[in-house]
Design a protein around this motif. Structure first.
Motif, PDB file in Angstrom:
ATOM      1  N   ARG A   1       0.568  -0.961   0.409  1.00 27.44           N
ATOM      2  CA  ARG A   1       0.020   0.258  -0.098  1.00 27.44           C
ATOM      3  C   ARG A   1       0.923   1.091  -0.438  1.00 27.44           C
ATOM      4  NH1 ARG A   1      -2.923  -1.025   3.888  1.00 27.44           N
ATOM      5  NH2 ARG A   1      -4.763  -1.728   2.383  1.00 27.44           N
ATOM      6  N   ALA A   2       2.479   1.395   0.847  1.00 25.98           N
ATOM      7  CA  ALA A   2       3.237   2.362   0.622  1.00 25.98           C
ATOM      8  C   ALA A   2       3.303   2.840  -0.854  1.00 25.98           C
ATOM      9  CB  ALA A   2       3.552   1.968   2.107  1.00 25.98           C
ATOM     10  N   ALA A   3       3.530   1.535  -1.437  1.00 26.61           N
ATOM     11  CA  ALA A   3       4.377   2.368  -2.457  1.00 26.61           C
ATOM     12  C   ALA A   3       2.942   2.471  -3.740  1.00 26.61           C
ATOM     13  CB  ALA A   3       4.972   0.484  -3.123  1.00 26.61           C
ATOM     14  N   CYS A   4       2.451   1.872  -3.480  1.00 32.34           N
ATOM     15  CA  CYS A   4       1.258   2.245  -4.522  1.00 32.34           C
ATOM     16  C   CYS A   4       0.638   3.581  -3.969  1.00 32.34           C
ATOM     17  CB  CYS A   4       0.356   1.172  -4.493  1.00 32.34           C
ATOM     18  SG  CYS A   4       0.050  -0.573  -4.467  1.00 32.34           S
ATOM     19  N   ASP A   5       0.461   3.862  -2.917  1.00 33.18           N
ATOM     20  CA  ASP A   5       0.103   5.193  -2.072  1.00 33.18           C
ATOM     21  C   ASP A   5       1.408   6.843  -2.865  1.00 33.18           C
ATOM     22  OD1 ASP A   5      -2.213   4.879  -1.007  1.00 33.18           O
ATOM     23  OD2 ASP A   5      -1.534   4.799   0.570  1.00 33.18           O
ATOM     24  N   GLU A   6       2.005   6.529  -2.700  1.00 31.05           N
ATOM     25  CA  GLU A   6       3.685   7.005  -3.085  1.00 31.05           C
ATOM     26  C   GLU A   6       2.915   6.969  -4.787  1.00 31.05           C
ATOM     27  OE1 GLU A   6       5.889   9.577  -2.742  1.00 31.05           O
ATOM     28  OE2 GLU A   6       5.469   8.958  -1.249  1.00 31.05           O
ATOM     29  N   ALA A   7       3.094   6.038  -5.318  1.00 27.18           N
ATOM     30  CA  ALA A   7       3.216   5.961  -7.200  1.00 27.18           C
ATOM     31  C   ALA A   7       1.999   6.929  -7.553  1.00 27.18           C
ATOM     32  CB  ALA A   7       2.438   4.420  -7.219  1.00 27.18           C
ATOM     33  N   LYS A   8       0.860   6.583  -6.950  1.00 22.46           N
ATOM     34  CA  LYS A   8       0.336   7.567  -7.008  1.00 22.46           C
ATOM     35  C   LYS A   8      -0.081   9.059  -7.099  1.00 22.46           C
ATOM     36  CE  LYS A   8      -3.432   3.463  -5.620  1.00 22.46           C
ATOM     37  NZ  LYS A   8      -4.670   3.474  -5.276  1.00 22.46           N
ATOM     38  N   LEU A   9       0.802   9.337  -6.444  1.00 27.34           N
ATOM     39  CA  LEU A   9       1.495  10.942  -5.884  1.00 27.34           C
ATOM     40  C   LEU A   9       2.320  11.465  -6.734  1.00 27.34           C
ATOM     41  CD1 LEU A   9       2.412  10.513  -1.571  1.00 27.34           C
ATOM     42  CD2 LEU A   9       0.639  11.966  -3.279  1.00 27.34           C
ATOM     43  N   ARG A  10       3.344  10.582  -7.481  1.00 22.20           N
ATOM     44  CA  ARG A  10       3.633  10.573  -8.539  1.00 22.20           C
ATOM     45  C   ARG A  10       3.038  10.634  -9.690  1.00 22.20           C
ATOM     46  NH1 ARG A  10       8.134  12.962  -6.003  1.00 22.20           N
ATOM     47  NH2 ARG A  10       7.712  12.763  -3.974  1.00 22.20           N
ATOM     48  N   GLY A  11       1.777  10.130  -9.369  1.00 22.05           N
ATOM     49  CA  GLY A  11       1.364  10.566 -11.336  1.00 22.05           C
ATOM     50  C   GLY A  11       1.934   9.125 -11.866  1.00 22.05           C
ATOM     51  N   GLY A  12       1.528   8.019 -10.706  1.00 21.83           N
ATOM     52  CA  GLY A  12       1.798   6.934 -11.819  1.00 21.83           C
ATOM     53  C   GLY A  12       0.870   5.547 -10.757  1.00 21.83           C
ATOM     54  N   TYR A  13       1.025   4.701 -11.144  1.00 20.65           N
ATOM     55  CA  TYR A  13       0.695   3.436 -10.493  1.00 20.65           C
ATOM     56  C   TYR A  13       1.202   2.055  -9.785  1.00 20.65           C
ATOM     57  CZ  TYR A  13       0.598   1.379 -14.964  1.00 20.65           C
ATOM     58  OH  TYR A  13       0.723   0.717 -15.788  1.00 20.65           O
ATOM     59  N   CYS A  14       0.766   1.390  -9.572  1.00 24.02           N
ATOM     60  CA  CYS A  14       1.295  -0.294  -9.183  1.00 24.02           C
ATOM     61  C   CYS A  14       0.755  -2.357 -10.470  1.00 24.02           C
ATOM     62  CB  CYS A  14       1.542  -0.601  -7.625  1.00 24.02           C
ATOM     63  SG  CYS A  14       2.363  -0.104  -6.657  1.00 24.02           S
ATOM     64  N   ALA A  15       1.775  -2.082 -10.342  1.00 25.87           N
ATOM     65  CA  ALA A  15       1.857  -3.083 -10.984  1.00 25.87           C
ATOM     66  C   ALA A  15       2.607  -4.047 -10.170  1.00 25.87           C
ATOM     67  CB  ALA A  15       2.520  -3.453 -12.741  1.00 25.87           C
ATOM     68  N   ILE A  16       1.052  -5.155  -9.673  1.00 27.72           N
ATOM     69  CA  ILE A  16       1.460  -5.581  -8.602  1.00 27.72           C
ATOM     70  C   ILE A  16       1.732  -7.587  -9.391  1.00 27.72           C
ATOM     71  CG2 ILE A  16       1.401  -6.627  -6.640  1.00 27.72           C
ATOM     72  CD1 ILE A  16       0.440  -4.251  -5.653  1.00 27.72           C
ATOM     73  N   HIS A  17       3.040  -7.633  -8.723  1.00 24.45           N
ATOM     74  CA  HIS A  17       2.989  -9.586  -9.766  1.00 24.45           C
ATOM     75  C   HIS A  17       2.616 -10.044  -7.980  1.00 24.45           C
ATOM     76  CE1 HIS A  17       7.039 -13.366  -9.361  1.00 24.45           C
ATOM     77  NE2 HIS A  17       6.462 -13.396  -8.325  1.00 24.45           N
ATOM     78  N   ALA A  18       1.746 -11.086  -8.307  1.00 20.90           N
ATOM     79  CA  ALA A  18       1.341 -11.414  -7.361  1.00 20.90           C
ATOM     80  C   ALA A  18       1.425 -13.252  -8.005  1.00 20.90           C
ATOM     81  CB  ALA A  18       0.624 -11.137  -6.701  1.00 20.90           C
ATOM     82  N   HIS A  19       1.075 -14.180  -7.326  1.00 19.31           N
ATOM     83  CA  HIS A  19       0.666 -15.166  -7.655  1.00 19.31           C
ATOM     84  C   HIS A  19      -0.377 -16.151  -6.787  1.00 19.31           C
ATOM     85  CE1 HIS A  19       3.385 -16.541 -11.280  1.00 19.31           C
ATOM     86  NE2 HIS A  19       4.829 -15.982 -10.373  1.00 19.31           N
ATOM     87  N   GLY A  20      -0.127 -15.665  -5.513  1.00 22.07           N
ATOM     88  CA  GLY A  20      -0.509 -16.631  -4.146  1.00 22.07           C
ATOM     89  C   GLY A  20      -2.575 -15.904  -4.596  1.00 22.07           C
ATOM     90  N   ALA A  21      -3.337 -16.874  -4.385  1.00 22.10           N
ATOM     91  CA  ALA A  21      -4.476 -16.574  -3.894  1.00 22.10           C
ATOM     92  C   ALA A  21      -4.488 -14.690  -2.872  1.00 22.10           C
ATOM     93  CB  ALA A  21      -5.499 -17.831  -3.565  1.00 22.10           C
ATOM     94  N   GLU A  22      -3.825 -15.541  -1.772  1.00 23.64           N
ATOM     95  CA  GLU A  22      -4.344 -14.546  -0.750  1.00 23.64           C
ATOM     96  C   GLU A  22      -3.267 -12.870  -1.244  1.00 23.64           C
ATOM     97  OE1 GLU A  22      -6.259 -14.697   1.729  1.00 23.64           O
ATOM     98  OE2 GLU A  22      -6.761 -16.385   0.584  1.00 23.64           O
ATOM     99  N   GLY A  23      -2.262 -13.241  -1.805  1.00 25.27           N
ATOM    100  CA  GLY A  23      -1.039 -11.625  -2.068  1.00 25.27           C
ATOM    101  C   GLY A  23      -2.165 -11.331  -3.432  1.00 25.27           C
ATOM    102  N   ILE A  24      -2.566 -11.975  -3.972  1.00 25.58           N
ATOM    103  CA  ILE A  24      -3.248 -11.473  -5.020  1.00 25.58           C
ATOM    104  C   ILE A  24      -4.678 -10.080  -4.469  1.00 25.58           C
ATOM    105  CG2 ILE A  24      -5.084 -11.442  -6.811  1.00 25.58           C
ATOM    106  CD1 ILE A  24      -4.053 -13.881  -7.517  1.00 25.58           C
ATOM    107  N   LYS A  25      -5.107 -10.584  -3.629  1.00 24.43           N
ATOM    108  CA  LYS A  25      -5.885 -10.388  -2.925  1.00 24.43           C
ATOM    109  C   LYS A  25      -5.996  -9.063  -1.811  1.00 24.43           C
ATOM    110  CE  LYS A  25      -8.514 -14.448  -1.695  1.00 24.43           C
ATOM    111  NZ  LYS A  25      -9.431 -14.898  -0.764  1.00 24.43           N
ATOM    112  N   ALA A  26      -4.450  -9.194  -1.474  1.00 22.63           N
ATOM    113  CA  ALA A  26      -3.748  -8.045  -0.566  1.00 22.63           C
ATOM    114  C   ALA A  26      -3.134  -7.173  -1.675  1.00 22.63           C
ATOM    115  CB  ALA A  26      -2.979  -8.976  -0.034  1.00 22.63           C
ATOM    116  N   ALA A  27      -3.661  -7.520  -2.235  1.00 19.85           N
ATOM    117  CA  ALA A  27      -2.268  -6.188  -3.547  1.00 19.85           C
ATOM    118  C   ALA A  27      -3.292  -5.176  -3.996  1.00 19.85           C
ATOM    119  CB  ALA A  27      -1.659  -7.379  -5.003  1.00 19.85           C
ATOM    120  N   ILE A  28      -4.482  -6.158  -4.604  1.00 21.35           N
ATOM    121  CA  ILE A  28      -5.951  -5.043  -5.190  1.00 21.35           C
ATOM    122  C   ILE A  28      -6.357  -4.827  -3.735  1.00 21.35           C
ATOM    123  CG2 ILE A  28      -8.686  -5.446  -5.729  1.00 21.35           C
ATOM    124  CD1 ILE A  28      -7.913  -8.439  -6.907  1.00 21.35           C
ATOM    125  N   ARG A  29      -6.557  -5.162  -2.818  1.00 21.98           N
ATOM    126  CA  ARG A  29      -6.447  -3.945  -1.418  1.00 21.98           C
ATOM    127  C   ARG A  29      -5.309  -2.915  -1.320  1.00 21.98           C
ATOM    128  NH1 ARG A  29      -7.921  -9.198   1.033  1.00 21.98           N
ATOM    129  NH2 ARG A  29      -5.944  -9.086   2.194  1.00 21.98           N
TER     130      ARG A  29
END
Length: 429
Positions: free
Chosen positions: A233-261
């Motif tokens: 979340r910290a990485a994504c929040d900072e990316a948005k502040l900089r005009g970007g976004y996060c692409a998150i590598h996530a294979h696992g089911a719980e990791g995917i949901k955490a990445a979306i949240r």
């Protein structure tokens, strides 16, 4: 002021005088925006951008005419998950990145860029490099015209835990990895913010986060969370502040949901996604970027060439279940972009994934849209790429046959035009 006005007028007049007009006659034109195919169309490109599209009447006299009347024409394709700037593809040695100089990596990246463009992919998102900022240099070299390649959006480095899925691993514990291979290593949310901030200052376009373990990384398990949700979340929040976004590598089911949240704009791989993850992605408008081809390449070539048993095991544990998840996501109406992980397999073979996407639930038009309009939306470049409509770049490809009847014709791109410039003529290669 009068002198300034005269100077400005002269500049503008020179620009008009230098305007270049190119016409392309398309025997068949695939329009992914409307989901239709038109016949015998004329595409007018002025100064690299589409100025008009309409039925062909007679050959115009005010510009060069490229005759693709024997071909099906599509917008330039977009691959949202490549590793062009690393250059060296399909190598099973986990420490291979350390065995090449920066100069070698740059030169191999230039070769990979040319192969990708000639395969019909006129834009890409390069989702991370081991040697930090190589991708920024390659993107800028292409934009400057020094190197032939696709338009690129780049991440600068991986945001990863030390020794995680985005780190160079497999060496002896007493071997110190050079700093430029560790630009994105983080320990905690605050450091994640700092590293993201630094990468944007150095020219990154978006942020690549390694949320879970990886298939092709020693000691890293795909189903395990590596970064905490707070760190992502910290990485994504900072990316948005900089005009970007996060692409998150996530294979696992719980990791995917955490990445979306945590605020991911796209989930890379999504191999073990479950029903809850699919519903969450749909509800939040998150893109899934699922590389459903390269599992077969890893298994076939990896067994033949003796890749590490750990790689082969993890690949088997994720390949088929990823494809079943892909089918469910298609049925659920989740946004799915075209991302191949090119670099795991040789560059230039990006189009092999189309047939797999169709096999696992997409129509041929949906597969084409995933690599054009949908990819352009995720890229944040819908005004510039993804379709051959007014104002967009004159990026287009030519293939023989009908990709809606046989999607595999996209594996044999005959012609490529980028910004109105003929890159590859039919019969030239």
């Amino acid at each position: 002021m009068k002198v300034l006005a005269l100077a400005l007028a002269a500049v503008l007049a020179a620009g008009v005088a230098q305007a270049e007009t190119v016409y392309v006659r398309a025997g068949r034109l695939v329009e992914p925006e409307a989901g239709r195919v038109l016949t015998d169309q004329l595409i007018k490109v002025v100064d690299g951008r589409v100025a008009a599209v309409g039925p062909f009447g007679s050959a115009p006299a005010d510009g060069k005419v490229i005759d693709w009347s024997a071909y099906t024409v599509l917008p330039g394709l977009i691959d949202m998950h490549t590793h062009i700037a690393d250059g060296f593809a399909g190598n099973s040695d986990p420490a291979d990145a350390l065995k090449h100089s920066a100069a070698e990596s740059v030169l191999k990246g230039a070769e990979a860029a040319r192969l990708t463009l000639h395969a019909g992919f006129t834009s890409v998102r390069d989702v991370g490099v081991y040697r930090g900022l190589n991708d920024v240099a390659l993107r800028d070299a292409i934009a400057a015209g020094w190197v032939e390649g696709p338009r690129m959006k780049v991440a600068g480095a991986y945001i990863t835990v030390p020794g995680g899925g985005g780190a160079v691993t497999g060496m002896s514990p007493d071997v110190e990895v050079p700093r430029d291979f560790r630009l994105g290593e983080v320990r905690g949310p605050e450091e994640a913010r700092e590293k993201v901030r630094y990468l944007y200052q150095q020219g990154a376009d978006f942020t690549k986060v390694i949320g879970t373990g990886a298939v092709l990384a020693m000691g890293s398990e795909p189903g395990q969370l590596e970064l905490t949700e707070a760190e992502m979340r910290a990485a994504c929040d900072e990316a948005k502040l900089r005009g970007g976004y996060c692409a998150i590598h996530a294979h696992g089911a719980e990791g995917i949901k955490a990445a979306i949240r945590a605020g991911a704009r796209s989930i890379e791989h999504a191999s073990l996604i479950d029903e809850e993850g699919i519903a969450l992605a749909k509800a939040r408008g998150v893109f899934l970027d699922m590389d459903v081809y390269n599992g077969d390449y890893i298994d076939e070539v990896g067994r033949k060439d003796g890749w590490p048993a750990e790689y082969l095991r993890k690949n088997l544990e994720t390949t088929e279940i990823q494809r079943r998840g892909f089918r469910k996501a298609v049925r659920a109406g989740v946004k799915i972009s075209y991302g191949t992980d090119a670099g795991v397999y040789p560059h230039g073979l990006n189009a092999r994934q189309f047939a797999y996407m169709v096999r696992w639930g997409m129509t041929p038009m949906q597969a084409i849209q995933s690599a054009t309009t949908v990819a352009a939306e995720l890229l944040g470049e819908s005004r510039n790429v993804g379709a051959l409509s007014l104002g967009r770049f004159g990026d287009m490809i030519a293939v023989r046959g009908d990709p809606l009847a046989d999607i595999r014709v996209l594996e044999r791109v005959e012609g490529v035009i980028q910004g109105g410039r003929l890159v590859k003529a039919p019969g030239s290669e």
